[in-house]
Design a protein around this motif. Structure first.
Motif, PDB file in Angstrom:
ATOM      1  N   THR A   1      49.975  61.810  21.244  1.00 54.22           N
ATOM      2  CA  THR A   1      51.089  62.745  21.459  1.00 54.22           C
ATOM      3  C   THR A   1      51.979  62.356  22.633  1.00 54.22           C
ATOM      4  OG1 THR A   1      49.860  64.222  22.957  1.00 54.22           O
ATOM      5  CG2 THR A   1      49.677  64.630  20.562  1.00 54.22           C
ATOM      6  N   ILE A   2      51.610  61.315  23.365  1.00 54.31           N
ATOM      7  CA  ILE A   2      52.370  60.932  24.557  1.00 54.31           C
ATOM      8  C   ILE A   2      53.682  60.280  24.141  1.00 54.31           C
ATOM      9  CG2 ILE A   2      52.399  59.493  26.629  1.00 54.31           C
ATOM     10  CD1 ILE A   2      49.303  59.713  26.611  1.00 54.31           C
ATOM     11  N   ASN A   3      54.773  60.800  24.675  1.00 53.46           N
ATOM     12  CA  ASN A   3      56.101  60.266  24.373  1.00 53.46           C
ATOM     13  C   ASN A   3      56.933  60.313  25.650  1.00 53.46           C
ATOM     14  OD1 ASN A   3      58.369  59.336  23.057  1.00 53.46           O
ATOM     15  ND2 ASN A   3      58.854  61.284  22.071  1.00 53.46           N
ATOM     16  N   ILE A   4      57.286  59.145  26.176  1.00 51.83           N
ATOM     17  CA  ILE A   4      58.151  59.052  27.349  1.00 51.83           C
ATOM     18  C   ILE A   4      59.451  58.404  26.890  1.00 51.83           C
ATOM     19  CG2 ILE A   4      57.022  56.897  28.089  1.00 51.83           C
ATOM     20  CD1 ILE A   4      57.705  57.751  31.005  1.00 51.83           C
ATOM     21  N   TYR A   5      60.577  59.088  27.151  1.00 53.01           N
ATOM     22  CA  TYR A   5      61.847  58.602  26.628  1.00 53.01           C
ATOM     23  C   TYR A   5      63.001  59.199  27.441  1.00 53.01           C
ATOM     24  CZ  TYR A   5      61.945  63.208  24.342  1.00 53.01           C
ATOM     25  OH  TYR A   5      61.929  64.556  24.097  1.00 53.01           O
ATOM     26  N   ASP A   6      64.177  58.670  27.209  1.00 57.83           N
ATOM     27  CA  ASP A   6      65.364  59.244  27.828  1.00 57.83           C
ATOM     28  C   ASP A   6      66.448  59.429  26.776  1.00 57.83           C
ATOM     29  OD1 ASP A   6      66.201  56.571  27.492  1.00 57.83           O
ATOM     30  OD2 ASP A   6      66.010  56.115  29.602  1.00 57.83           O
ATOM     31  N   THR A   7      67.362  60.341  27.049  1.00 57.87           N
ATOM     32  CA  THR A   7      68.477  60.607  26.142  1.00 57.87           C
ATOM     33  C   THR A   7      69.766  60.520  26.934  1.00 57.87           C
ATOM     34  OG1 THR A   7      68.207  62.998  26.516  1.00 57.87           O
ATOM     35  CG2 THR A   7      67.155  62.080  24.567  1.00 57.87           C
ATOM     36  N   ALA A   8      70.744  59.791  26.388  1.00 54.76           N
ATOM     37  CA  ALA A   8      72.052  59.678  27.031  1.00 54.76           C
ATOM     38  C   ALA A   8      72.900  60.871  26.618  1.00 54.76           C
ATOM     39  CB  ALA A   8      72.743  58.375  26.635  1.00 54.76           C
TER      40      ALA A   8
END
Length: 194
Positions: free
Chosen positions: A67-74
């Protein structure tokens, strides 16, 4: 300067560059007020120094690995675009210690590191000026599951997620978690400033 970003091509690194990568099953969390040193290179992505104030330690919070999700959104208007950092994960169970963690950190300025099972580079979310906070914490305790789904997110736009070498990551407060994360402990007195 040689360290500044140059507008260059970015080819595919490998045939399997888009394949999912396994992650260690602890989220490395810390309070930014406990950080003594945090610097990045001139390109704004790679962390070059990271250390905590004396007597301060980061922690590890168990997460269901898948379930681990590391992300970024512009996002943002023209001339004001930037990145919002996110770290999502599920924590199984509803033990008192996890509820105490949530209750006492819901309004703290946090940072997080997710450590892959292979390789030296890890992703770091949040910065001293664009910290993470607990955006949502949704509990479930029914016939399907007993868990809490967490979303950490920055409230201000900033640079993209950072990259930090595992060798720069200081030890947590727990020897067993340090072993699971394969941390050897960075030097506590790395130069630079916050």
């Amino acid at each position: 300067m040689s360290g500044e970003y140059a507008f260059i091509s970015v080819p595919r690194k490998s045939n399997n560059a888009g394949r999912a990568t396994g992650k260690k099953n602890y989220i490395y969390l810390f309070r930014w007020e406990d950080v003594k040193t945090f610097t990045k290179d001139e390109k704004g992505v790679r962390v070059t120094a990271f250390a905590f104030q004396a007597e301060k330690k980061p922690i590890g919070v168990y997460a269901t690995q898948s379930t681990i999700n590391i992300y970024d959104t512009a996002e943002g208007d023209p001339d004001a675009r930037g990145f919002i950092h996110h770290v999502d994960f599920e924590h199984p169970g509803s033990e008192v210690e996890f509820k105490e963690f949530l209750n006492n950190n819901v309004n703290e300025n946090l940072g997080a590191i997710v450590i892959n099972c292979a390789g030296e580079d890890c992703k770091i979310a949040g910065t001293p000026c664009t910290p993470l906070s607990i955006s949502t914490a949704e509990g479930q305790d029914n016939n399907e599951a007993n868990k809490t789904t967490i979303n950490l997110a920055s409230t201000l736009r900033g640079d993209t997620l950072g990259v930090i070498a595992k060798s720069l990551i200081p030890l947590t407060d727990d020897d067993t978690i340090n072993t699971v994360l394969a941390l050897t402990g960075a030097e506590s007195s790395q130069g630079g400033g916050v």
